[in-house]
Design a protein around this motif. Structure first.
Motif, PDB file in Angstrom:
ATOM      1  N   ARG A 101      30.536  38.758  35.211  1.00 48.89           N
ATOM      2  CA  ARG A 101      29.368  37.862  35.247  1.00 48.89           C
ATOM      3  C   ARG A 101      29.390  37.000  36.502  1.00 48.89           C
ATOM      4  O   ARG A 101      28.357  36.778  37.144  1.00 48.89           O
ATOM      5  CB  ARG A 101      29.347  36.980  33.993  1.00 48.89           C
ATOM      6  CG  ARG A 101      29.050  37.733  32.709  1.00 48.89           C
ATOM      7  CD  ARG A 101      28.608  36.786  31.606  1.00 48.89           C
ATOM      8  NE  ARG A 101      29.659  35.854  31.228  1.00 48.89           N
ATOM      9  CZ  ARG A 101      30.509  36.044  30.226  1.00 48.89           C
ATOM     10  NH1 ARG A 101      30.447  37.168  29.514  1.00 48.89           N
ATOM     11  NH2 ARG A 101      31.418  35.143  29.925  1.00 48.89           N
ATOM     12  N   GLU A 102      30.574  36.511  36.851  1.00 51.95           N
ATOM     13  CA  GLU A 102      30.697  35.660  38.036  1.00 51.95           C
ATOM     14  C   GLU A 102      30.304  36.416  39.305  1.00 51.95           C
ATOM     15  O   GLU A 102      29.558  35.903  40.154  1.00 51.95           O
ATOM     16  CB  GLU A 102      32.136  35.161  38.159  1.00 51.95           C
ATOM     17  CG  GLU A 102      32.410  34.344  39.418  1.00 51.95           C
ATOM     18  CD  GLU A 102      33.884  34.057  39.592  1.00 51.95           C
ATOM     19  OE1 GLU A 102      34.419  34.388  40.663  1.00 51.95           O
ATOM     20  OE2 GLU A 102      34.499  33.515  38.659  1.00 51.95           O
ATOM     21  N   LEU A 103      30.795  37.639  39.439  1.00 51.69           N
ATOM     22  CA  LEU A 103      30.496  38.424  40.637  1.00 51.69           C
ATOM     23  C   LEU A 103      29.015  38.762  40.738  1.00 51.69           C
ATOM     24  O   LEU A 103      28.415  38.682  41.815  1.00 51.69           O
ATOM     25  CB  LEU A 103      31.336  39.707  40.637  1.00 51.69           C
ATOM     26  CG  LEU A 103      32.820  39.522  40.962  1.00 51.69           C
ATOM     27  CD1 LEU A 103      33.613  40.770  40.580  1.00 51.69           C
ATOM     28  CD2 LEU A 103      33.013  39.205  42.448  1.00 51.69           C
ATOM     29  N   ILE A 104      28.418  39.139  39.617  1.00 55.48           N
ATOM     30  CA  ILE A 104      26.989  39.476  39.624  1.00 55.48           C
ATOM     31  C   ILE A 104      26.156  38.241  39.947  1.00 55.48           C
ATOM     32  O   ILE A 104      25.214  38.293  40.749  1.00 55.48           O
ATOM     33  CB  ILE A 104      26.577  40.096  38.278  1.00 55.48           C
ATOM     34  CG1 ILE A 104      27.260  41.463  38.108  1.00 55.48           C
ATOM     35  CG2 ILE A 104      25.061  40.251  38.194  1.00 55.48           C
ATOM     36  CD1 ILE A 104      27.162  42.035  36.706  1.00 55.48           C
ATOM     37  N   SER A 105      26.509  37.102  39.353  1.00 61.47           N
ATOM     38  CA  SER A 105      25.792  35.861  39.649  1.00 61.47           C
ATOM     39  C   SER A 105      25.937  35.479  41.116  1.00 61.47           C
ATOM     40  O   SER A 105      25.040  34.865  41.704  1.00 61.47           O
ATOM     41  CB  SER A 105      26.322  34.719  38.773  1.00 61.47           C
ATOM     42  OG  SER A 105      26.057  34.954  37.410  1.00 61.47           O
ATOM     43  N   GLY A 106      27.067  35.858  41.710  1.00 60.45           N
ATOM     44  CA  GLY A 106      27.305  35.560  43.114  1.00 60.45           C
ATOM     45  C   GLY A 106      26.679  36.548  44.076  1.00 60.45           C
ATOM     46  O   GLY A 106      26.829  36.405  45.291  1.00 60.45           O
ATOM     47  N   GLY A 107      26.002  37.579  43.547  1.00 59.96           N
ATOM     48  CA  GLY A 107      25.262  38.489  44.414  1.00 59.96           C
ATOM     49  C   GLY A 107      25.814  39.888  44.554  1.00 59.96           C
ATOM     50  O   GLY A 107      25.269  40.690  45.324  1.00 59.96           O
ATOM     51  N   SER A 108      26.880  40.226  43.828  1.00 61.47           N
ATOM     52  CA  SER A 108      27.416  41.587  43.928  1.00 61.47           C
ATOM     53  C   SER A 108      26.404  42.587  43.381  1.00 61.47           C
ATOM     54  O   SER A 108      25.863  42.414  42.287  1.00 61.47           O
ATOM     55  CB  SER A 108      28.732  41.711  43.153  1.00 61.47           C
ATOM     56  OG  SER A 108      29.758  40.970  43.782  1.00 61.47           O
ATOM     57  N   LYS A 109      26.159  43.653  44.146  1.00 65.65           N
ATOM     58  CA  LYS A 109      25.183  44.670  43.759  1.00 65.65           C
ATOM     59  C   LYS A 109      25.787  45.734  42.854  1.00 65.65           C
ATOM     60  O   LYS A 109      25.072  46.441  42.137  1.00 65.65           O
ATOM     61  CB  LYS A 109      24.620  45.351  45.011  1.00 65.65           C
ATOM     62  CG  LYS A 109      23.737  44.462  45.869  1.00 65.65           C
ATOM     63  CD  LYS A 109      22.407  44.212  45.193  1.00 65.65           C
ATOM     64  CE  LYS A 109      21.441  43.494  46.119  1.00 65.65           C
ATOM     65  NZ  LYS A 109      20.146  43.240  45.441  1.00 65.65           N
ATOM     66  N   VAL A 110      27.102  45.903  42.915  1.00 60.90           N
ATOM     67  CA  VAL A 110      27.800  46.902  42.117  1.00 60.90           C
ATOM     68  C   VAL A 110      29.198  46.358  41.853  1.00 60.90           C
ATOM     69  O   VAL A 110      29.743  45.612  42.672  1.00 60.90           O
ATOM     70  CB  VAL A 110      27.858  48.263  42.852  1.00 60.90           C
ATOM     71  CG1 VAL A 110      28.577  48.139  44.178  1.00 60.90           C
ATOM     72  CG2 VAL A 110      28.517  49.343  41.998  1.00 60.90           C
ATOM     73  N   ILE A 111      29.762  46.713  40.698  1.00 59.97           N
ATOM     74  CA  ILE A 111      31.100  46.249  40.341  1.00 59.97           C
ATOM     75  C   ILE A 111      32.033  47.449  40.250  1.00 59.97           C
ATOM     76  O   ILE A 111      31.748  48.431  39.557  1.00 59.97           O
ATOM     77  CB  ILE A 111      31.103  45.501  38.987  1.00 59.97           C
ATOM     78  CG1 ILE A 111      30.118  44.329  39.009  1.00 59.97           C
ATOM     79  CG2 ILE A 111      32.514  45.022  38.656  1.00 59.97           C
ATOM     80  CD1 ILE A 111      30.440  43.237  39.994  1.00 59.97           C
ATOM     81  N   ILE A 112      33.140  47.374  40.955  1.00 57.62           N
ATOM     82  CA  ILE A 112      34.193  48.376  40.852  1.00 57.62           C
ATOM     83  C   ILE A 112      35.260  47.781  39.940  1.00 57.62           C
ATOM     84  O   ILE A 112      35.979  46.867  40.313  1.00 57.62           O
ATOM     85  CB  ILE A 112      34.813  48.705  42.225  1.00 57.62           C
ATOM     86  CG1 ILE A 112      33.733  49.037  43.256  1.00 57.62           C
ATOM     87  CG2 ILE A 112      35.830  49.819  42.090  1.00 57.62           C
ATOM     88  CD1 ILE A 112      32.961  50.291  42.989  1.00 57.62           C
ATOM     89  N   GLU A 131      22.468  42.883  32.852  1.00 58.43           N
ATOM     90  CA  GLU A 131      22.081  42.598  34.233  1.00 58.43           C
ATOM     91  C   GLU A 131      21.576  43.832  34.977  1.00 58.43           C
ATOM     92  O   GLU A 131      21.102  43.722  36.101  1.00 58.43           O
ATOM     93  CB  GLU A 131      23.280  42.009  34.991  1.00 58.43           C
ATOM     94  CG  GLU A 131      23.853  40.744  34.375  1.00 58.43           C
ATOM     95  CD  GLU A 131      22.879  39.578  34.407  1.00 58.43           C
ATOM     96  OE1 GLU A 131      21.942  39.591  35.243  1.00 58.43           O
ATOM     97  OE2 GLU A 131      23.054  38.651  33.587  1.00 58.43           O
ATOM     98  N   LYS A 132      21.710  45.021  34.337  1.00 58.26           N
ATOM     99  CA  LYS A 132      21.297  46.285  34.961  1.00 58.26           C
ATOM    100  C   LYS A 132      22.002  46.481  36.310  1.00 58.26           C
ATOM    101  O   LYS A 132      21.375  46.684  37.351  1.00 58.26           O
ATOM    102  CB  LYS A 132      19.779  46.349  35.107  1.00 58.26           C
ATOM    103  CG  LYS A 132      19.047  46.376  33.768  1.00 58.26           C
ATOM    104  CD  LYS A 132      17.544  46.453  33.946  1.00 58.26           C
ATOM    105  CE  LYS A 132      16.845  46.704  32.613  1.00 58.26           C
ATOM    106  NZ  LYS A 132      17.189  45.735  31.569  1.00 58.26           N
ATOM    107  N   VAL A 133      23.328  46.429  36.232  1.00 63.79           N
ATOM    108  CA  VAL A 133      24.184  46.586  37.408  1.00 63.79           C
ATOM    109  C   VAL A 133      25.143  47.749  37.172  1.00 63.79           C
ATOM    110  O   VAL A 133      25.719  47.887  36.091  1.00 63.79           O
ATOM    111  CB  VAL A 133      24.974  45.289  37.687  1.00 63.79           C
ATOM    112  CG1 VAL A 133      26.076  45.523  38.716  1.00 63.79           C
ATOM    113  CG2 VAL A 133      24.035  44.194  38.169  1.00 63.79           C
TER     114      VAL A 133
END
Length: 408
Positions: A101-112, A131-133
């Motif tokens: 959640r923190e990374l997505i809120s900070g603007g990450s487009k994709v999570i590895i 979040e549809k990520v």
């Protein structure tokens, strides 16, 4: 005790923030299909601390290598500069969810990630769905891939991993081929995904009409000689060992203490230098290890070419290890490297960094040439590797030039 509340507070603030230019939309492609110049942040969730940290380090190194490689003019998505944000989950699924959640809120487009933890990656799916990520992982757990897909519970999950059956099959086949009597034994660490591997091996043996005697041991065990004596008494001439790290070293050392020297098929961790120094040569001489991807196996451990050579050169910039110094840790990092190549190729195909469009590109059947082979996905198949992608190798031979030596 304050770390989690503070992190949650930071996440909440980030979710409310964003500058005037941050409206949540992806910059449009410019004329000719080239993306407008932009920086794309990729989030990596891994274990930098805790017992699992050493095993995760090569995956983190490969992520850094991939960023350098893509930003050095190798990206297929023109106009993109990639940025890496790393977070430490300590292999804790609850923390992994917060970090996603923190990374997505900070603007990450994709999570590895959580990069190699099935509980962590499964825990993150609620966030990815909301979040549809897109989320990538390297864990081969069937618990993920049976529910991944456009119509499944995990529609945003993608992997470069294969599944449990793909992981187990090369090792079982090596054991079956090495058994003169047709009697095989297996011993497994009763923890995490490992019991499932032993169960799959049992199923493969039943189909082959072979006897597979099985024993388990706890992660806290300090002696497994009783289990090994029982397996020896079964008449088996080949032993599958489903364990890694200290538990694998325990089994191999106890074999010498029991005086039983069967053919052994086990995990890639058998190539670890510290393990080989601790285990008697009389045992190690009988060991076959795997699986690793076939792109890293050759007849004589020769230096690789093509994208595999490019990958190792990129890793050298991160680790400082060069030709003659490569090892199993460098090879295992290829999972992460290929995830970055896959995401970049999908952005290029989509002509956008919009997650829905990138997901559609990945699901289209597009092929991505990676270090570990050619990867492809579909709306229903998300693991990204085929059973033919894997091979076993001789762990007592050096992988220093960049490939490991095939079993003769």
């Amino acid at each position: 005790m304050l770390a989690v509340p503070l992190l949650l507070a930071a996440t909440a603030l980030a979710a409310c923030g964003g500058g005037d230019d941050d409206d949540g939309t992806a910059p449009a492609a410019s004329a000719g299909g080239t993306l407008a110049p932009q920086t794309v942040t990729i989030g990596l969730i891994t274990a930098q601390t805790g017992p699992a940290a050493p095993a995760y380090k090569p995956l983190e190194d490969a992520a850094k290598a991939a960023i350098g490689y893509l930003n050095d003019g190798k990206a297929k998505a023109s106009g993109i500069t990639y940025k890496l944000e790393i977070r430490d989950s300590g292999a804790d699924p609850n923390r992994a969810t917060i970090l996603a959640r923190e990374l997505i809120s900070g603007g990450s487009k994709v999570i590895i990630g959580d990069i190699a933890s099935s509980p962590g990656f499964i825990a993150e799916q609620t966030t990815f769905n909301k979040e549809k990520v897109i989320g990538f992982t390297s864990t081969p757990a069937d618990a993920i891939w049976k529910d991944a897909g456009a119509e499944g519970s995990y529609p945003w999950a993608f992997g470069i991993s294969g599944n449990d059956t793909m992981f187990v099959t090369p090792e079982y086949q090596a054991a079956a081929a090495g058994s003169a009597s047709g009697k095989i034994a297996q011993i497994y660490l009763d923890q995490g995904s490992v019991p499932g591997w032993a169960k799959i091996a049992n199923g493969l043996a039943e189909k082959d009409g072979k006897t597979l005697t099985t024993k388990a041991f706890a992660a806290t065990a300090t002696d497994v000689k009783a289990q090994l004596r029982d397996l020896q008494a079964s008449g088996a001439d080949t032993l599958l060992v489903w364990a890694y790290g200290a538990p694998l070293q325990l089994v191999l050392s106890n074999l010498d203490q029991v005086g039983w020297y069967p053919k052994i098929v086990t995990q890639p961790d058998a190539a670890r230098a510290s393990l080989q120094q601790a285990v008697p040569a009389k045992v190690m001489d009988n060991v076959i290890a795997g699986p690793i991807t076939a792109t890293f196996v050759s007849k004589d451990g020769a230096a690789p070419t093509g994208v595999v050579a490019d990958y190792l050169a990129a890793m050298t910039k991160v680790t400082g290890r060069g030709p003659g110094q490569y090892g199993q840790s460098d090879i295992s990092g290829a999972y992460t490297f290929d995830m970055f190549l896959a995401y970049d190729a999908a952005v290029a195909k989509a002509g956008s960094t919009d997650s829905a469009k990138v997901r559609t590109a990945l699901e289209s059947g597009m092929q991505v040439e990676g270090v570990m082979g050619v990867h492809t996905w579909s709306p229903s198949e998300r693991s990204g590797l085929e059973s033919t992608s894997f091979a076993v190798f001789d762990p007592t031979e050096s992988c220093g030039k960049g490939t490991c030596v095939a079993v003769k």
